[in-house]
Motif scaffolding. Sequence first.
Motif, short mmCIF file in Angstrom:
data_model
loop_
_atom_site.label_atom_id
_atom_site.label_comp_id
_atom_site.label_asym_id
_atom_site.label_seq_id
_atom_site.Cartn_x
_atom_site.Cartn_y
_atom_site.Cartn_z
N TYR A 147 25.38 -29.28 -2.85
CA TYR A 147 24.83 -27.95 -2.60
C TYR A 147 24.58 -27.71 -1.11
O TYR A 147 24.08 -28.59 -0.41
N THR A 163 30.86 -19.85 -3.99
CA THR A 163 30.25 -20.71 -2.97
C THR A 163 31.08 -20.73 -1.68
O THR A 163 31.16 -21.74 -0.99
N ILE A 205 25.16 -18.99 -7.05
CA ILE A 205 25.76 -19.94 -6.13
C ILE A 205 25.61 -21.34 -6.70
O ILE A 205 24.49 -21.82 -6.89
#
Length: 481
Positions: free
Chosen positions: A365, A283, A326
């Motif tokens: 996120y 990420t 991810i």
Amino acid sequence: MRRPEVAPGRLFIGGQWRESTEDGRIAVADPATGSVVTTVAWGTTADVDAAVDAARAALDGWAATPGRQRGRILNRVAEVVRARADELVAVESLDVGKPISLCRAVDVETTAEQYEYYAALAQTLDGATRQIPIPSHAYTRREPIGVVAAITPFNFPLILSSSKIAPALAAGNTVVHKPAEDTPLSALLMAEILAEAGVPAGVVNVVTGYGAEIGEHLIRHPGVDKVAFTGSTTVGRQAASIAGSQLKPVTMELGGNAANIIFEDADLEKAIGAAIKGFVFNTGQFCMGGPRLLVASPLYDAVLGALAEAVPHVPLGDPFDPATVIGPMAAERHLSKVERYVAQAKADGGRIVTGGHRVDRKGCYFEPTVIADLPDNSSVVREEIFGPVLTVQRFDTEDEAVAMANSTPYGLAAGLQTENLARAHRVAARLQAGIVWINDWAMLDPAIPFGGVKDSGYGREYGPEALAGYTRTKSVVVSLA
């Protein structure tokens, strides 16, 4: 794989589990859901003192253990890591938000390989005889430095702790490990694994807590002989300054802002794959990531089009879903930092090619984001974002590409994509970085050293170079007169 239930964590000092001297607790959250999953002990300076005392008490015995025997124990650590891989995968994913597929293939396997690699090197710490003109027998010895303070960050807890602990133990040192307060769980599980594998009591100690409180105390401690630190450049400067005032040797693996150069003769499909890997891996929380993409002008529009098409399809989601590539960022404050940089990019005239927003779901996120057309002086280009953000800039000549790549204060990693072998070697030699990748990204192995130049630090992790950093050379000269 289901999310595990994790028991409250305690400190590991002198081979024993114990509570903090003040009974404080630190909450540990799952970044995929935002929920608290457990707590760990809030270590104090008194706990650090106890851990250093335990490490010093164990030092003579461990240093005197033959390298071959130390190697056997380190090989046993690798065996136990693999035997308990499911536990390590679950805990690391829960703690950091890493996809379980990444945890298993990269974090856990690399940890096992590091212990195996340094197990093999543990018995190679030989000195050398030296021929000198005076009547004497002269030779050198490589000896352990002593007690090592290992201070590690949140993004790769398993890998970055084992990259310090494995060579330190192979060389005969003892360790006090201070993991990041956000992600301490695998450090505590590894303490259990090290003990199970036969590492003697006191050789590795783990104290959880806040860096500003116990990290600085650990570095300053007169019983600590070397500091091995991975973290931000800002904190690294402070740590190096403290250690330097006491003339302690240090290894500093700090921030990065690597450039990945796509030349006009690159294999475009491979280059796009390397570019995406370079900024979405973990990420974007990867100090050796490739957040700056420099593209030869003839390919610029084609590269942006390919990224716009491919990046939105990289699977983003629950880290416990095997299909996820991810996952979430490790904490809300890291996500907020990325949001601020993307807002700054827009203010600086950057064009959002894809992404650019927080994902509308529970947890930390952020969409993988590609930004084009930023000026060279934008902070989004020059500073370390540490998130899933890629800036794309164009260049016209090889000299211009090299100058742009070297233009930031960092120098940890770099990369280039080209089918021209002469150019590959020529440009690699000119890039100011500790490791350069050609026609891929993030190719790492315990045998390949890496580390920084400029604001990315000094000293090396991995390889025999790392092992050398945990030893001192002593000369012995015996008169034969």
